[in-house]
Scaffold this motif. Sequence first.
Motif, PDB file in Angstrom:
ATOM      1  N   ARG A  85       0.818  -1.219   0.000  1.00  0.00           N
ATOM      2  CA  ARG A  85       0.000   0.000   0.000  1.00  0.00           C
ATOM      3  C   ARG A  85       0.847   1.263   0.000  1.00  0.00           C
ATOM      4  O   ARG A  85       0.475   2.280  -0.594  1.00  0.00           O
ATOM      5  N   ASP A  86       1.995   1.196   0.677  1.00  0.00           N
ATOM      6  CA  ASP A  86       2.845   2.377   0.834  1.00  0.00           C
ATOM      7  C   ASP A  86       3.726   2.635  -0.386  1.00  0.00           C
ATOM      8  O   ASP A  86       4.439   3.639  -0.418  1.00  0.00           O
ATOM      9  N   HIS A  87       3.702   1.735  -1.347  1.00  0.00           N
ATOM     10  CA  HIS A  87       4.574   1.893  -2.515  1.00  0.00           C
ATOM     11  C   HIS A  87       3.780   1.939  -3.821  1.00  0.00           C
ATOM     12  O   HIS A  87       4.336   1.685  -4.895  1.00  0.00           O
ATOM     13  N   LEU A  88       2.519   2.282  -3.712  1.00  0.00           N
ATOM     14  CA  LEU A  88       1.676   2.355  -4.910  1.00  0.00           C
ATOM     15  C   LEU A  88       2.228   3.336  -5.934  1.00  0.00           C
ATOM     16  O   LEU A  88       2.123   3.117  -7.138  1.00  0.00           O
ATOM     17  N   GLY A  89       2.830   4.435  -5.448  1.00  0.00           N
ATOM     18  CA  GLY A  89       3.352   5.442  -6.369  1.00  0.00           C
ATOM     19  C   GLY A  89       4.783   5.218  -6.797  1.00  0.00           C
ATOM     20  O   GLY A  89       5.321   5.988  -7.599  1.00  0.00           O
ATOM     21  N   ASP A  90       5.417   4.160  -6.289  1.00  0.00           N
ATOM     22  CA  ASP A  90       6.807   3.871  -6.640  1.00  0.00           C
ATOM     23  C   ASP A  90       6.880   3.045  -7.923  1.00  0.00           C
ATOM     24  O   ASP A  90       5.881   2.452  -8.344  1.00  0.00           O
ATOM     25  N   PRO A  91       8.057   2.999  -8.547  1.00  0.00           N
ATOM     26  CA  PRO A  91       8.218   2.100  -9.692  1.00  0.00           C
ATOM     27  C   PRO A  91       7.854   0.663  -9.295  1.00  0.00           C
ATOM     28  O   PRO A  91       8.310   0.160  -8.273  1.00  0.00           O
ATOM     29  N   GLY A  92       7.015   0.033 -10.069  1.00  0.00           N
ATOM     30  CA  GLY A  92       6.550  -1.313  -9.730  1.00  0.00           C
ATOM     31  C   GLY A  92       5.249  -1.312  -8.968  1.00  0.00           C
ATOM     32  O   GLY A  92       4.632  -2.355  -8.803  1.00  0.00           O
ATOM     33  N   GLY A  93       4.816  -0.124  -8.498  1.00  0.00           N
ATOM     34  CA  GLY A  93       3.523  -0.006  -7.842  1.00  0.00           C
ATOM     35  C   GLY A  93       3.357  -0.824  -6.579  1.00  0.00           C
ATOM     36  O   GLY A  93       2.244  -1.195  -6.205  1.00  0.00           O
ATOM     37  N   GLY A  94       4.462  -1.115  -5.891  1.00  0.00           N
ATOM     38  CA  GLY A  94       4.375  -1.895  -4.655  1.00  0.00           C
ATOM     39  C   GLY A  94       4.259  -3.388  -4.863  1.00  0.00           C
ATOM     40  O   GLY A  94       4.104  -4.136  -3.897  1.00  0.00           O
ATOM     41  N   MET A  95       4.316  -3.823  -6.117  1.00  0.00           N
ATOM     42  CA  MET A  95       4.203  -5.263  -6.412  1.00  0.00           C
ATOM     43  C   MET A  95       5.589  -5.923  -6.338  1.00  0.00           C
ATOM     44  O   MET A  95       6.571  -5.386  -6.846  1.00  0.00           O
ATOM     45  N   VAL A  96       5.637  -7.078  -5.722  1.00  0.00           N
ATOM     46  CA  VAL A  96       6.906  -7.786  -5.544  1.00  0.00           C
ATOM     47  C   VAL A  96       7.074  -8.832  -6.636  1.00  0.00           C
ATOM     48  O   VAL A  96       6.207  -9.701  -6.808  1.00  0.00           O
ATOM     49  N   PRO A  97       8.163  -8.785  -7.402  1.00  0.00           N
ATOM     50  CA  PRO A  97       8.395  -9.831  -8.419  1.00  0.00           C
ATOM     51  C   PRO A  97       8.532 -11.205  -7.766  1.00  0.00           C
ATOM     52  O   PRO A  97       9.190 -11.358  -6.733  1.00  0.00           O
ATOM     53  N   VAL A  98       7.909 -12.197  -8.364  1.00  0.00           N
ATOM     54  CA  VAL A  98       7.968 -13.557  -7.814  1.00  0.00           C
ATOM     55  C   VAL A  98       9.405 -14.044  -7.707  1.00  0.00           C
ATOM     56  O   VAL A  98       9.767 -14.747  -6.751  1.00  0.00           O
ATOM     57  N   ASP A  99      10.250 -13.659  -8.661  1.00  0.00           N
ATOM     58  CA  ASP A  99      11.625 -14.147  -8.617  1.00  0.00           C
ATOM     59  C   ASP A  99      12.464 -13.475  -7.530  1.00  0.00           C
ATOM     60  O   ASP A  99      13.629 -13.823  -7.337  1.00  0.00           O
ATOM     61  N   ARG A 100      11.871 -12.536  -6.798  1.00  0.00           N
ATOM     62  CA  ARG A 100      12.557 -11.918  -5.662  1.00  0.00           C
ATOM     63  C   ARG A 100      12.196 -12.604  -4.344  1.00  0.00           C
ATOM     64  O   ARG A 100      12.695 -12.236  -3.289  1.00  0.00           O
TER      65      ARG A 100
END
Length: 276
Positions: free
Chosen positions: A223-238
């Motif tokens: 929620r806190d990274h919606l405006g960041d690159p990637g929109g707060g979504m974590v890549p599965v490979d991470r």
Amino acid sequence: MDTEAQHTERDRTSGPDEGAAQERSRSARFSRLVRRGGGRSPGGTAWQRIGSRVSLRTAALTGAVCTVVVLLFSHFVVQPFQIPSSSMEPTLQVGDRILVNKLAYGTDSRPARGDIVVFDGRGSFVQAELTENPVSSVVREGLAALGLAEPADTDFVKRVVGTGGDRVVCCDDEGRIEVNGAPVDEEYLHPGDAPSEVAFDIVVPAERLWVMGDHRSNSRDSRDHLGDPGGGMVPVDRVIGRADWIGWPAGRWTSLEPTGAFRHVPPPSGVVGGHG
């Protein structure tokens, strides 16, 4: 001198059986003294020093081998992870050592809704170029691999709420989060916390995860990274692995059982089969 002469004379006149008995008696006394430490065989001190050095080298080699085995096991199979904050309370508490299963996910198994995952947040939760002093990094990683230090500032532990293709919305009329139109009763939330004080409506891209802490009022998450690159979504490979057990402290030994909160969530539109 007379006494010595007389003693010598008596030895000469002693019978062969008596002389042998005296010799055996002297040998027995000498052996007992050596065993008790009251006597010392020729060269005994040198042999003791050599034995001590060999024992120290053996102990050091054994310790080194054990450390390497533990580090390899931690790197490839199960890694201890120390919980540094209260963002996952009450499920995980500050100071807990969880055991992260690094073999939980592969080509045929992906993170599912409800899983508690440890992930590298670079590029999603923190700047991708964030670096650390190489020497301190090696020391910290070694201690962290043994569960003796807090993880890197780039490592996070959160719960998966949405997977690729899911639409996650906050919130319905009863204040619950919806996933693909189905409300989720999150029984694991911290007592008194609302599912979210921040409204959002997102669709999770393929091979990405929407993650949130169980202590919603004290968790910096997707929620806190919606405006960041990637929109707060974590890549599965991470994703480093799935938290399957609490290993320490002893009073909290337990397995982290899957939650049933998402069992009624339908698959996302256009996707056959569910995510968890």
